[in-house]
Design a protein around this motif. Structure first.
Motif, PDB file in Angstrom:
ATOM      1  N   ALA A  35       0.834  -1.213   0.000  1.00 45.53           N
ATOM      2  CA  ALA A  35       0.000   0.000   0.000  1.00 45.53           C
ATOM      3  C   ALA A  35       0.865   1.259   0.000  1.00 45.53           C
ATOM      4  O   ALA A  35       0.635   2.185  -0.794  1.00 45.53           O
ATOM      5  N   HIS A  36       1.872   1.293   0.888  1.00 44.92           N
ATOM      6  CA  HIS A  36       2.739   2.477   0.934  1.00 44.92           C
ATOM      7  C   HIS A  36       3.439   2.665  -0.419  1.00 44.92           C
ATOM      8  O   HIS A  36       3.469   3.772  -0.954  1.00 44.92           O
ATOM      9  N   ASP A  41       4.131   5.901  -5.082  1.00 48.59           N
ATOM     10  CA  ASP A  41       4.381   5.925  -6.521  1.00 48.59           C
ATOM     11  C   ASP A  41       3.319   6.760  -7.238  1.00 48.59           C
ATOM     12  O   ASP A  41       3.624   7.634  -8.054  1.00 48.59           O
ATOM     13  N   ASP A  42       2.064   6.534  -6.900  1.00 50.77           N
ATOM     14  CA  ASP A  42       0.972   7.301  -7.520  1.00 50.77           C
ATOM     15  C   ASP A  42       1.034   8.782  -7.141  1.00 50.77           C
ATOM     16  O   ASP A  42       0.495   9.629  -7.851  1.00 50.77           O
ATOM     17  N   SER A  43       1.657   9.097  -5.991  1.00 53.20           N
ATOM     18  CA  SER A  43       1.800  10.499  -5.585  1.00 53.20           C
ATOM     19  C   SER A  43       3.014  11.151  -6.224  1.00 53.20           C
ATOM     20  O   SER A  43       3.372  12.285  -5.877  1.00 53.20           O
ATOM     21  N   GLY A  44       3.693  10.407  -7.112  1.00 54.42           N
ATOM     22  CA  GLY A  44       4.821  10.987  -7.837  1.00 54.42           C
ATOM     23  C   GLY A  44       6.155  10.857  -7.123  1.00 54.42           C
ATOM     24  O   GLY A  44       7.141  11.475  -7.530  1.00 54.42           O
ATOM     25  N   VAL A  45       6.209  10.060  -6.080  1.00 50.91           N
ATOM     26  CA  VAL A  45       7.459   9.879  -5.340  1.00 50.91           C
ATOM     27  C   VAL A  45       8.253   8.736  -5.981  1.00 50.91           C
ATOM     28  O   VAL A  45       7.675   7.735  -6.412  1.00 50.91           O
ATOM     29  N   ASP A  59       7.411 -10.868  -7.327  1.00 51.33           N
ATOM     30  CA  ASP A  59       6.597 -10.818  -8.547  1.00 51.33           C
ATOM     31  C   ASP A  59       5.444  -9.835  -8.401  1.00 51.33           C
ATOM     32  O   ASP A  59       5.138  -9.086  -9.332  1.00 51.33           O
ATOM     33  N   ALA A  60       4.823  -9.837  -7.231  1.00 48.65           N
ATOM     34  CA  ALA A  60       3.689  -8.935  -6.998  1.00 48.65           C
ATOM     35  C   ALA A  60       4.125  -7.483  -7.173  1.00 48.65           C
ATOM     36  O   ALA A  60       3.442  -6.684  -7.821  1.00 48.65           O
ATOM     37  N   ASP A  64       2.973  -4.849 -10.152  1.00 46.19           N
ATOM     38  CA  ASP A  64       2.357  -3.547  -9.861  1.00 46.19           C
ATOM     39  C   ASP A  64       3.173  -2.403 -10.459  1.00 46.19           C
ATOM     40  O   ASP A  64       2.909  -1.233 -10.165  1.00 46.19           O
ATOM     41  N   GLY A  65       4.191  -2.745 -11.246  1.00 42.02           N
ATOM     42  CA  GLY A  65       4.934  -1.714 -11.972  1.00 42.02           C
ATOM     43  C   GLY A  65       6.040  -1.057 -11.169  1.00 42.02           C
ATOM     44  O   GLY A  65       6.495   0.038 -11.523  1.00 42.02           O
TER      45      GLY A  65
END
Ligand code: NDP
Ligand code: MG
Length: 343
Positions: A35-36, A41-45, A59-60, A64-65
């Protein structure tokens, strides 16, 4: 309006741009780690995930990129190292990565246990912070994706740079916690209240209350299924009401008979001896007795833990409960992931 004793922070109090030139290493990709890492990542960090070779979560994280490397390499590269492996393995992980930290880096936790009870003694030249979402990881992620927040806690244990607080608050914002509100606390307060709560009320207290109620009815000759419904199943309805609107909403929603009976008899059941027991449990948390016991329990391969777990599984209420839950379908979505994980 209540006067809160601790400061509370929201989005407008935090500035994520302080993370612009910083890389965050998320060590561990379990409940909190996934989650963190994804929220940051989505917040641009800039995020790198640290997992040992052969880790089953590699792998997970890749799927998730996210970029994945070893914990040591991630810590070398990063300016903020977020330790999100299970508490019992954190000291060993810290030993591995300690020399990869640079002066001025931030060591970030989601629970204070190891630092508070000296199982990790962080180097003096790094900042040590805690951002602890008050929720299991899958909800931290789900809320973020739904543009909602997850309440959280912020604490600074060590401020080597003078920026620890701002960095911690930015991290809290980047994972979505300041959307809901972040309460400032200390490693000591978070650790001791968390452990006391799970022992006296949430996990220990409530299961004992349920079992004692069940046994009282069954021993008096009532059917196991009635005892199960009254003492376990209906607990959810009561807790949901308290969660939504406090004790008052619960009392308003139950019948007058239930309200009068509960108000007049509750303190007879959970009486002052229970309060004294709670104070003893709190003392064991404060003076480190519980922490020492739990640490040596783990070093000895968990003999008592295994035994206690087995006894709980063997309790009659588990047997009748499994049969009843299989027979009647209820619940909204099967609900397994709604169960709050322990923290
Ligand atoms: P998890 O048990 O979900 O962590 C599992 C992750 O840690 C996996 O990626 C696992 O990798 C990795 N891991 C396990 N053992 C090791 C090891 N020896 N070395 C390296 N990596 C390892 O942890 P949580 O997310 O539950 O907890 C993380 C922190 O967050 C804790 O401090 C906890 O107290 C705190 N916290 C947890 C909450 C929760 O709801 N779960 C809530 C708030 C705080 P692999 O797949 O290879 O085993
Ligand atoms: Mg570094």
């Amino acid at each position: 309006m209540s006067d809160f004793e601790n400061p509370v922070y929201y989005d407008e109090d935090a500035d994520v741009s302080i993370l612009d030139n910083r890389t965050v290493a998320v060590i561990g990709y379990g409940s909190q780690g996934h989650a963190h890492a994804q929220n940051l990542d989505d917040s641009g960090v800039d995020v790198v995930v640290g997992l040992h070779e052969g880790s089953s979560s590699r792998d997970a994280a890749r799927d998730d990129g996210l970029r994945v490397t070893t914990p040591v390499k991630a810590a070398e590269e990063a300016d903020i190292v977020s330790i999100l492996v299970p508490d019992t393995v954190q000291p060993a992980v810290y030993d591995d990565i300690e020399s990869a930290l640079e002066p001025g880096d931030t060591l970030q936790f989601a629970h204070g246990f190891n630092v508070h009870y000296n199982q990790i003694r962080p180097r003096a030249d790094v900042d040590v912070t805690m951002v602890a979402p008050k929720s299991p990881g899958h909800l931290v992620r789900r809320n973020y994706e739904a543009d909602e927040g997850t309440p959280g806690l912020l604490a600074v244990y060590q401020d080597a740079t003078g920026e620890a607080h701002d960095v911690g608050l930015a991290y809290a914002k980047a994972i979505g916690c300041t959307r809901a509100g972040v309460i400032e606390t200390t490693f000591r307060e978070e650790t001791e209240t968390d452990i006391f709560g799970e022992q006296a009320v949430l996990c220990g207290g409530v299961t004992s209350l349920v079992k004692q109620g069940y046994e009282t009815l069954v021993d008096a000759g009532y059917s196991r299924e009635m005892a199960y419904f009254e003492c376990l199943n209906e607990l959810k309805l009561i807790v949901d009401l308290m969660y939504e609107g406090g004790l008052g909403e619960m009392w308003d929603s139950v019948s007058d008979t239930a309200e009068y009976g509960g108000l007049s008899r509750g303190d007879e059941v959970v009486d002052e001896t229970v309060r004294e027991n709670m104070e003893e449990v709190l003392e064991g948390v404060q003076d480190g007795t519980f922490a020492r016991e739990w640490i040596s329990e783990n070093q000895a391969n968990r003999p008592s833990y295994t035994q206690l777990r087995q006894a709980e599984q063997d309790h009659d209420i588990e047997d009748v409960g499994a049969d009843l839950r299989a027979l009647f379908a209820w619940g909204d979505d099967g609900g397994e992931e709604e169960v709050p994980a322990d923290d």
